[in-house]
Design a protein around this motif. Sequence first.
Motif, PDB file in Angstrom:
ATOM      1  N   UNK A 346       2.581   1.198  -3.189  1.00  0.00           N
ATOM      2  CA  UNK A 346       3.791   0.275  -2.875  1.00  0.00           C
ATOM      3  C   UNK A 346       2.971  -1.248  -2.504  1.00  0.00           C
ATOM      4  N   UNK A 347       4.295  -1.986  -2.964  1.00  0.00           N
ATOM      5  CA  UNK A 347       3.674  -3.520  -2.170  1.00  0.00           C
ATOM      6  C   UNK A 347       3.534  -3.452  -0.267  1.00  0.00           C
ATOM      7  N   UNK A 348       2.843  -4.368  -0.608  1.00  0.00           N
ATOM      8  CA  UNK A 348       3.169  -4.880   0.852  1.00  0.00           C
ATOM      9  C   UNK A 348       3.225  -6.082   1.425  1.00  0.00           C
ATOM     10  N   UNK A 349       3.338  -6.211   2.870  1.00  0.00           N
ATOM     11  CA  UNK A 349       4.674  -7.003   3.536  1.00  0.00           C
ATOM     12  C   UNK A 349       4.594  -7.931   2.798  1.00  0.00           C
ATOM     13  N   UNK A 350       3.165  -8.202   2.663  1.00  0.00           N
ATOM     14  CA  UNK A 350       2.764 -10.198   1.546  1.00  0.00           C
ATOM     15  C   UNK A 350       3.997 -10.196   0.360  1.00  0.00           C
ATOM     16  N   UNK A 351       3.545  -9.204   0.221  1.00  0.00           N
ATOM     17  CA  UNK A 351       3.854  -9.182  -1.456  1.00  0.00           C
ATOM     18  C   UNK A 351       3.436  -8.789  -2.688  1.00  0.00           C
ATOM     19  N   UNK A 352       2.043  -9.039  -1.978  1.00  0.00           N
ATOM     20  CA  UNK A 352       0.533  -8.124  -2.673  1.00  0.00           C
ATOM     21  C   UNK A 352       1.020  -6.672  -3.389  1.00  0.00           C
ATOM     22  N   UNK A 353       0.370  -6.270  -4.318  1.00  0.00           N
ATOM     23  CA  UNK A 353       0.364  -4.707  -4.960  1.00  0.00           C
ATOM     24  C   UNK A 353      -0.631  -4.003  -3.796  1.00  0.00           C
ATOM     25  N   UNK A 354      -0.535  -3.099  -3.860  1.00  0.00           N
ATOM     26  CA  UNK A 354      -1.446  -2.201  -2.977  1.00  0.00           C
ATOM     27  C   UNK A 354      -2.204  -1.312  -4.863  1.00  0.00           C
ATOM     28  N   UNK A 355      -3.580  -0.526  -4.240  1.00  0.00           N
ATOM     29  CA  UNK A 355      -4.555   0.288  -4.652  1.00  0.00           C
ATOM     30  C   UNK A 355      -4.877   1.135  -4.202  1.00  0.00           C
ATOM     31  N   UNK A 356      -4.929   2.050  -4.130  1.00  0.00           N
ATOM     32  CA  UNK A 356      -5.549   4.063  -4.433  1.00  0.00           C
ATOM     33  C   UNK A 356      -6.337   4.588  -5.232  1.00  0.00           C
TER      34      UNK A 356
END
Length: 381
Positions: A346-356
């Motif tokens: 899911x996107x982070x609060x700052x709008x950036x994508x996240x990757x796992x």
Amino acid sequence: MHRFFRTALVLAPAAIVLSACASFTQDAPITGLRLIGEQRIALKQAFQGTTVGGLSGIDYDAASNSWVMESDDRSEINPARFYRATLAYDSEKFSGVTLDSVHFFTQPDGSRYPNLAHAKLDQGDQVADIETLRVDPRDGSLWYGSEGNRKVGLHPFVRHADRDGKFLATLPTPAMFKVSKDEVGSRNNMSFEGLSFAADGKSLWLGMEAALYQDGPLATPDHGSVVRITRLDRSGKVLGQYAYPIEAVASRPAPGREADNGVSEILAVNDHQLLVVERAGVENAAGVYANHVRIYLMETDGATDIQAIPALAGASYVPARKRLLLDLEKLGLARVDNIEGMAWGPRLANGSRSLVLVSDDNFNAQQVTQILAFEVLAHPR
């Protein structure tokens, strides 16, 4: 699969989901990855009557805000299965992993996948070696890839299942990927390792771990190799196929020991770019593997569509371009293990994508199951 848990922590709001599926948004060009944090699952963690380990595929189910992680256990410990989990991270920290449920994949007749000792191969049984899976952006169903078993004549396959793992269909894949008694086709334990929905959700990318026999030798410390990465529509029609160049193995094994490098996962970024994990294993004198893991950005624009080239060895073609995004050995982690799964979160609060990322510990006490969360860095448009 490379040859050779903490549960129920307090959960914090992980992120803000801005799209139906985290994989299919158009973003500024990726410039790098920033590590948020690491969590581990204990060796052979018991969960709902199963042993957790061998996690070689992961994806995010945005509709349920949960993660799906499959085990590449060939039904030797427990039947072929996947876990649903909650990962608690934000842009500042990765605070916990909670396993929520376990589900078993089934064959077309409704039975669970057997292990090789109990498989009725003459009656159509498959022994699943599941190395990758994806959540369907249309309905939350699952697609997964198995490497097959060349030693007993089992071909690699891609199958479609419902949310609980019940068989729905088998995706036709190119005949060139079948196993053979001759040195042609897929090598043993080196076939369907990567899978990703395309950015539009209408097609899938399928990544080989290593070169087909007819495409040339495997990577060594002295030279690289090449693998085929194929785009197929949902009926199995090949829409394009590209040669991805693999780096030489980053270090040398002890005398008489093994070393390899291959593609362990792929992930579509947009219509013409994919993230590719290259994972190398290098064996020391004691038989313990060190892992070299790098993430590249692959570019298909300008590359030759090789689907009609039966053998790449000696052929003329333009391979896909690539650019190094991250060398995991430079993160300062205590160790880098056998990374085999990669997914947008899911996107982070700052709008950036996240990757796992997730590692496959092979149920081996010399390895660990590590889950790494990253912020995706990008140039502003």
